[in-house]
Scaffold this motif. Sequence first.
Motif, short mmCIF file in Angstrom:
data_model
loop_
_atom_site.label_atom_id
_atom_site.label_comp_id
_atom_site.label_asym_id
_atom_site.label_seq_id
_atom_site.Cartn_x
_atom_site.Cartn_y
_atom_site.Cartn_z
N ALA A 287 -1.84 -2.51 -1.14
CA ALA A 287 -0.58 -2.35 -0.42
C ALA A 287 -0.47 -0.97 0.22
O ALA A 287 0.10 -0.81 1.31
N ALA A 288 -1.02 0.04 -0.45
CA ALA A 288 -0.96 1.42 0.07
C ALA A 288 -2.03 1.70 1.12
O ALA A 288 -2.01 2.77 1.73
N GLY A 289 -2.96 0.77 1.30
CA GLY A 289 -4.04 0.98 2.26
C GLY A 289 -5.23 1.73 1.70
O GLY A 289 -6.17 2.04 2.44
N THR A 290 -5.19 2.03 0.40
CA THR A 290 -6.32 2.73 -0.23
C THR A 290 -7.53 1.81 -0.31
O THR A 290 -8.66 2.23 -0.04
N ILE A 291 -7.30 0.57 -0.69
CA ILE A 291 -8.34 -0.46 -0.65
C ILE A 291 -8.09 -1.33 0.57
O ILE A 291 -6.96 -1.79 0.79
N VAL A 292 -9.13 -1.56 1.33
CA VAL A 292 -9.01 -2.40 2.52
C VAL A 292 -9.90 -3.63 2.33
O VAL A 292 -11.14 -3.51 2.36
N PRO A 293 -9.32 -4.81 2.09
CA PRO A 293 -10.15 -6.01 1.93
C PRO A 293 -11.01 -6.22 3.18
O PRO A 293 -10.52 -6.14 4.31
#
Length: 324
Positions: A287-293
């Motif tokens: 949700a925070a954009g730290t992990i990008v699927p």
Amino acid sequence: MTTQIWLDHTGGPEVLQLRSVDREVPGPGQVWLDQEAIGVNYLDVTQRKGGVPITLPGGIGLEGAGRVAALGAGVTDFAVGDRVAYALGPLGSYAGGRLYPVERLLRLPDTLSAQDAASILFKGLTAQYLISSTYPVTKGTVVLLYGVAGAVGQILSRWATHLGASVIGVVSRAESIDAAKEAGCVAVLVWGQDDLPNGIRAATGGNKADVVYDGIGRETFATSLDCLRPRGLMVSFGASSGKPDPVAVETLNSKGSLYLTRPGLAAHIRDVDEYRKRARAVFDAVAAGTIVPKIWRTYALADAATAHADIEGGLSRGAIVLTP
């Protein structure tokens, strides 16, 4: 009826056979899931080959996402139609539908698709425990990470960088350097071309790494030890090139009082509350954009053998998802 991948014995990708099976009525504490996406992990390949024993004949696969289609007795936390995902097991995620214990289900955020969830949950949980529990990564931590262009490596590098770490990535081919840099690496070394211990000395002003995350195993283990600072931590969390040779305790002393661990995901999410807490951290990071699927390729469930062959052939460049 539904379909599932079944294997009678270990071996090459061809042992993965598609078969039709009856849908089942869930028992107490179970649900029937109609699956929409299935995550493929290197552990699946290792189990299929016999490197990690599993019960056979049987199914395979540890990660999936979909919707609850039927409830067993006593199930009150979920309703028919709920979007859910899970990781680790029990085995059998390579299927169009399956029974699953309700206590291991995770409710999906509205913003996360089933396909994206299946591409990041198992891998995200792995990255989460490695950087929070195995070695608490903080601002200034120097990380050496193998396979940084792969699915786990991309997540771990981005997350560690977000926490303030300096990540030095190791890739197997020069074509992967750009992907490693996009994942936040401050320097990238190519296995087989660069001298890793000297390369990390140059990148750190002679200090070397606080922690090495090595998912390769036999080929890289000895070199990894030489990349650590005194009292650094060697994390051998995978063995795609085979199990590392035994290491003498005195070797750790002679190389600077090093620490060594061989962790696994199961020990970090066996407890249900811990499992859910780590999963929330993964979903929050998305949700925070730290992990990008990022799905490299989607295969039909019937083509699971092809997906495994592509992984073993070194063709994959990220997460692989199967769809029923």
